[in-house]
Design a protein around this motif. Structure first.
Motif, PDB file in Angstrom:
ATOM      1  N   ALA A  33       0.800  -1.223   0.000  1.00  0.00           N
ATOM      2  CA  ALA A  33       0.000   0.000   0.000  1.00  0.00           C
ATOM      3  C   ALA A  33       0.838   1.282   0.000  1.00  0.00           C
ATOM      4  O   ALA A  33       0.423   2.299  -0.545  1.00  0.00           O
ATOM      5  CB  ALA A  33      -0.940  -0.008   1.201  1.00  0.00           C
ATOM      6  N   GLU A  38       1.554   8.014  -1.938  1.00  0.00           N
ATOM      7  CA  GLU A  38       1.767   9.370  -2.476  1.00  0.00           C
ATOM      8  C   GLU A  38       0.852   9.687  -3.661  1.00  0.00           C
ATOM      9  O   GLU A  38       0.875  10.802  -4.181  1.00  0.00           O
ATOM     10  CB  GLU A  38       3.245   9.558  -2.841  1.00  0.00           C
ATOM     11  CG  GLU A  38       4.089   9.684  -1.582  1.00  0.00           C
ATOM     12  CD  GLU A  38       5.517   9.170  -1.754  1.00  0.00           C
ATOM     13  OE1 GLU A  38       6.437   9.981  -1.676  1.00  0.00           O
ATOM     14  OE2 GLU A  38       5.681   7.951  -1.983  1.00  0.00           O
ATOM     15  N   PHE A  44      -3.008   0.610   4.976  1.00  0.00           N
ATOM     16  CA  PHE A  44      -3.860  -0.112   5.931  1.00  0.00           C
ATOM     17  C   PHE A  44      -3.396   0.058   7.368  1.00  0.00           C
ATOM     18  O   PHE A  44      -4.190   0.215   8.275  1.00  0.00           O
ATOM     19  CB  PHE A  44      -3.896  -1.610   5.565  1.00  0.00           C
ATOM     20  CG  PHE A  44      -4.538  -1.840   4.239  1.00  0.00           C
ATOM     21  CD1 PHE A  44      -5.917  -1.921   4.136  1.00  0.00           C
ATOM     22  CD2 PHE A  44      -3.787  -1.914   3.081  1.00  0.00           C
ATOM     23  CE1 PHE A  44      -6.535  -2.092   2.899  1.00  0.00           C
ATOM     24  CE2 PHE A  44      -4.393  -2.084   1.847  1.00  0.00           C
ATOM     25  CZ  PHE A  44      -5.759  -2.178   1.751  1.00  0.00           C
ATOM     26  N   ARG A  45      -2.068  -0.017   7.576  1.00  0.00           N
ATOM     27  CA  ARG A  45      -1.577  -0.132   8.957  1.00  0.00           C
ATOM     28  C   ARG A  45      -0.788   1.074   9.448  1.00  0.00           C
ATOM     29  O   ARG A  45      -0.246   1.033  10.545  1.00  0.00           O
ATOM     30  CB  ARG A  45      -0.729  -1.416   9.095  1.00  0.00           C
ATOM     31  CG  ARG A  45      -1.574  -2.648   8.951  1.00  0.00           C
ATOM     32  CD  ARG A  45      -0.829  -3.949   9.012  1.00  0.00           C
ATOM     33  NE  ARG A  45      -1.772  -5.030   8.730  1.00  0.00           N
ATOM     34  CZ  ARG A  45      -2.224  -5.355   7.508  1.00  0.00           C
ATOM     35  NH1 ARG A  45      -1.780  -4.710   6.455  1.00  0.00           N
ATOM     36  NH2 ARG A  45      -3.107  -6.314   7.353  1.00  0.00           N
ATOM     37  N   HIS A 130      -3.887  -9.732  -4.556  1.00  0.00           N
ATOM     38  CA  HIS A 130      -5.063  -9.516  -3.712  1.00  0.00           C
ATOM     39  C   HIS A 130      -6.284  -9.030  -4.495  1.00  0.00           C
ATOM     40  O   HIS A 130      -7.216  -8.490  -3.911  1.00  0.00           O
ATOM     41  CB  HIS A 130      -4.723  -8.542  -2.573  1.00  0.00           C
ATOM     42  CG  HIS A 130      -3.764  -9.118  -1.571  1.00  0.00           C
ATOM     43  ND1 HIS A 130      -3.102  -8.361  -0.636  1.00  0.00           N
ATOM     44  CD2 HIS A 130      -3.358 -10.399  -1.360  1.00  0.00           C
ATOM     45  CE1 HIS A 130      -2.321  -9.145   0.111  1.00  0.00           C
ATOM     46  NE2 HIS A 130      -2.460 -10.383  -0.326  1.00  0.00           N
ATOM     47  N   VAL A 175      -9.413  -9.940  -2.478  1.00  0.00           N
ATOM     48  CA  VAL A 175      -9.265 -11.078  -1.570  1.00  0.00           C
ATOM     49  C   VAL A 175      -9.544 -10.575  -0.153  1.00  0.00           C
ATOM     50  O   VAL A 175      -8.948  -9.592   0.286  1.00  0.00           O
ATOM     51  CB  VAL A 175      -7.834 -11.656  -1.661  1.00  0.00           C
ATOM     52  CG1 VAL A 175      -7.626 -12.767  -0.639  1.00  0.00           C
ATOM     53  CG2 VAL A 175      -7.559 -12.167  -3.076  1.00  0.00           C
ATOM     54  N   THR A 204       5.556  -2.085   1.865  1.00  0.00           N
ATOM     55  CA  THR A 204       4.696  -3.072   2.535  1.00  0.00           C
ATOM     56  C   THR A 204       5.164  -3.263   3.968  1.00  0.00           C
ATOM     57  O   THR A 204       6.370  -3.244   4.240  1.00  0.00           O
ATOM     58  CB  THR A 204       4.653  -4.420   1.789  1.00  0.00           C
ATOM     59  OG1 THR A 204       3.779  -5.308   2.498  1.00  0.00           O
ATOM     60  CG2 THR A 204       6.018  -5.071   1.641  1.00  0.00           C
ATOM     61  N   SER A 205       4.177  -3.475   4.857  1.00  0.00           N
ATOM     62  CA  SER A 205       4.520  -3.734   6.260  1.00  0.00           C
ATOM     63  C   SER A 205       5.031  -5.155   6.441  1.00  0.00           C
ATOM     64  O   SER A 205       5.598  -5.494   7.474  1.00  0.00           O
ATOM     65  CB  SER A 205       3.281  -3.521   7.140  1.00  0.00           C
ATOM     66  OG  SER A 205       2.249  -4.400   6.721  1.00  0.00           O
ATOM     67  N   ASN A 229      11.248   1.771   2.193  1.00  0.00           N
ATOM     68  CA  ASN A 229      10.160   2.037   3.137  1.00  0.00           C
ATOM     69  C   ASN A 229      10.653   3.115   4.103  1.00  0.00           C
ATOM     70  O   ASN A 229      11.772   3.027   4.591  1.00  0.00           O
ATOM     71  CB  ASN A 229       9.815   0.744   3.917  1.00  0.00           C
ATOM     72  CG  ASN A 229       8.461   0.791   4.591  1.00  0.00           C
ATOM     73  OD1 ASN A 229       8.115   1.786   5.219  1.00  0.00           O
ATOM     74  ND2 ASN A 229       7.698  -0.270   4.476  1.00  0.00           N
TER      75      ASN A 229
HETATM   76  P1  OAD Z   1       0.260  -1.770   5.142  1.00  0.00           P
HETATM   77  O1  OAD Z   1      -0.665  -0.645   5.400  1.00  0.00           O
HETATM   78  O2  OAD Z   1       0.261  -2.919   6.090  1.00  0.00           O
HETATM   79  O3  OAD Z   1       1.745  -1.220   5.103  1.00  0.00           O
HETATM   80  C1  OAD Z   1       2.063  -0.075   4.351  1.00  0.00           C
HETATM   81  C2  OAD Z   1       3.563   0.101   4.397  1.00  0.00           C
HETATM   82  O4  OAD Z   1       3.906   1.166   3.529  1.00  0.00           O
HETATM   83  C3  OAD Z   1       4.132   0.444   5.782  1.00  0.00           C
HETATM   84  O5  OAD Z   1       5.274  -0.363   6.041  1.00  0.00           O
HETATM   85  C4  OAD Z   1       4.527   1.920   5.648  1.00  0.00           C
HETATM   86  O6  OAD Z   1       5.658   2.256   6.435  1.00  0.00           O
HETATM   87  C5  OAD Z   1       4.851   1.997   4.179  1.00  0.00           C
HETATM   88  N1  OAD Z   1       4.698   3.332   3.577  1.00  0.00           N
HETATM   89  C6  OAD Z   1       3.838   4.319   3.927  1.00  0.00           C
HETATM   90  N2  OAD Z   1       3.960   5.367   3.080  1.00  0.00           N
HETATM   91  C7  OAD Z   1       4.910   5.016   2.178  1.00  0.00           C
HETATM   92  C8  OAD Z   1       5.465   5.661   1.033  1.00  0.00           C
HETATM   93  N3  OAD Z   1       5.066   6.876   0.653  1.00  0.00           N
HETATM   94  N4  OAD Z   1       6.425   5.000   0.322  1.00  0.00           N
HETATM   95  C9  OAD Z   1       6.841   3.760   0.708  1.00  0.00           C
HETATM   96  N5  OAD Z   1       6.340   3.110   1.767  1.00  0.00           N
HETATM   97  C10 OAD Z   1       5.382   3.726   2.496  1.00  0.00           C
HETATM   98  O7  OAD Z   1       0.003  -2.250   3.634  1.00  0.00           O
HETATM   99  P2  OAD Z   1       0.384  -3.642   2.960  1.00  0.00           P
HETATM  100  O8  OAD Z   1       1.685  -4.146   3.457  1.00  0.00           O
HETATM  101  O9  OAD Z   1       0.200  -3.473   1.507  1.00  0.00           O
HETATM  102  O10 OAD Z   1      -5.032  -6.768   1.887  1.00  0.00           O
HETATM  103  O11 OAD Z   1      -0.778  -4.564   3.513  1.00  0.00           O
HETATM  104  C11 OAD Z   1      -0.916  -5.870   3.055  1.00  0.00           C
HETATM  105  C12 OAD Z   1      -2.367  -6.217   2.865  1.00  0.00           C
HETATM  106  O12 OAD Z   1      -3.083  -5.948   4.078  1.00  0.00           O
HETATM  107  C13 OAD Z   1      -3.076  -5.378   1.824  1.00  0.00           C
HETATM  108  O13 OAD Z   1      -2.905  -5.868   0.504  1.00  0.00           O
HETATM  109  C14 OAD Z   1      -4.508  -5.476   2.245  1.00  0.00           C
HETATM  110  C15 OAD Z   1      -4.360  -5.348   3.752  1.00  0.00           C
HETATM  111  O14 OAD Z   1      -5.363  -5.968   4.495  1.00  0.00           O
HETATM  112  C16 OAD Z   1      -6.034  -6.858   0.983  1.00  0.00           C
HETATM  113  O15 OAD Z   1      -6.554  -5.906   0.465  1.00  0.00           O
HETATM  114  C17 OAD Z   1      -6.427  -8.260   0.690  1.00  0.00           C
END
Ligand code: OAD
Length: 258
Positions: A33, A38, A44-45, A130, A175, A204-205, A229
């Protein structure tokens, strides 16, 4: 939270990552995410702005939640869809797509994102783990007795739409928690991770599996792992190089021609 605007990726680390990229035959990119943050699409987190800090995923991202209140879940996705449609690819999406076009057949993007910003930036090879928030599918395929099966695009426009022929409910094509990832896409993502020389992990987190396992898989298969990140992630231990900065800041510098 640190001040993201002050982040500059450490120059020697950036140089190391650029050298690895120049020498890589196959580059795998795993995005989350943060890649689209940007572009104005919330993560999400993230503590203050993340969707799961304001909403309960059990209510909004599970079959049980949808079945309990279909209209509420449908409306929530309708709002997110509008956000995706309004959003534009950022400098990070564009840098990845430009690199891929300049090096045909050498980059595959595996994304957890349900938006279409990689595609709209012109990224040639994208695996979606997803799903696609702009697509619709039936909640339960088995309720349809028609042959051939009804098409969700032909549903009436209720909230949520319902098939006029078989009565099935449509749901967003993403998903949800507790659901399996699309088998062929996951298999392709695993092959890409096994076969790459460099895995670039962006935004990604690393909290959601099996996607989070792809970085470790690539590393075990001998690839260099570079993480972009601004914050710590749960898979930082897999990284050979950690570039602390945002996707739109770091990727254009990392991927620019020499
Ligand atoms: P998360 O919200 O868990 O993590 C987002 C990550 O992006 C964090 O590690 C932030 O530090 C980082 N971040 C924030 N702004 C940023 C930027 N401008 N550039 C680079 N990094 C940045 O999102 P995901 O890891 O994608 O599932 O979450 C995984 C899944 O959980 C998603 O696909 C979603 C959610 O439930 C589904 O939709 C099925």
């Amino acid at each position: 939270m640190r001040d993201r605007d002050r982040f500059q990726p450490d120059a020697p680390l950036l140089a190391r990552a650029r050298a690895a990229l120049a020498g890589a035959r196959q580059v795998a990119v795993l995005t989350g995410a943060g890649m689209s943050a940007e572009s104005g699409i919330p993560t999400f987190r993230d503590a203050l702005t993340g969707l799961w800090s304001r909403f309960d995923p059990q209510d909004l991202a599970s079959v049980e939640g949808f079945s309990a209140d279909p209209a509420r879940v449908w409306d929530w996705y309708a709002e997110r869809r509008e956000g995706v449609r309004r959003a534009q690819p950022n400098a990070g999406h564009k840098a990845l797509a430009a690199w891929a076009r300049a090096h045909p057949g050498r980059m595959c993007v595996v994304t957890q994102n349900v938006d279409d910003l990689h595609q709209r930036a012109g990224q040639p090879d994208v695996v979606r783990l997803h799903g696609d928030i702009l697509a619709e599918q039936w909640l339960d395929e088995s309720t349809c007795r028609q042959r051939p099966r009804c098409d969700p695009a032909a549903a009436d426009p209720g909230r949520p739409p319902r098939c006029m022929r078989c009565g099935a409910l449509a749901r967003p094509g993403v998903v949800w928690f507790g659901e399996a990832l699309p088998e062929a896409d996951l298999a392709r993502a695993q092959r890409v991770a096994n076969g790459c020389d460099l895995m670039l992990v962006v935004g990604t987190s690393g909290a959601v599996w099996p996607a989070a396992g792809l970085a470790g898989r690539a590393r075990r298969a001998g690839a260099m792992v570079v993480i972009v990140n601004p914050e710590d992630s749960e898979i930082d231990a897999q990284a050979h190089v950690l570039l602390r900065g945002t996707a739109a800041q770091v990727l254009p510098r990392l991927l620019a021609p020499a």
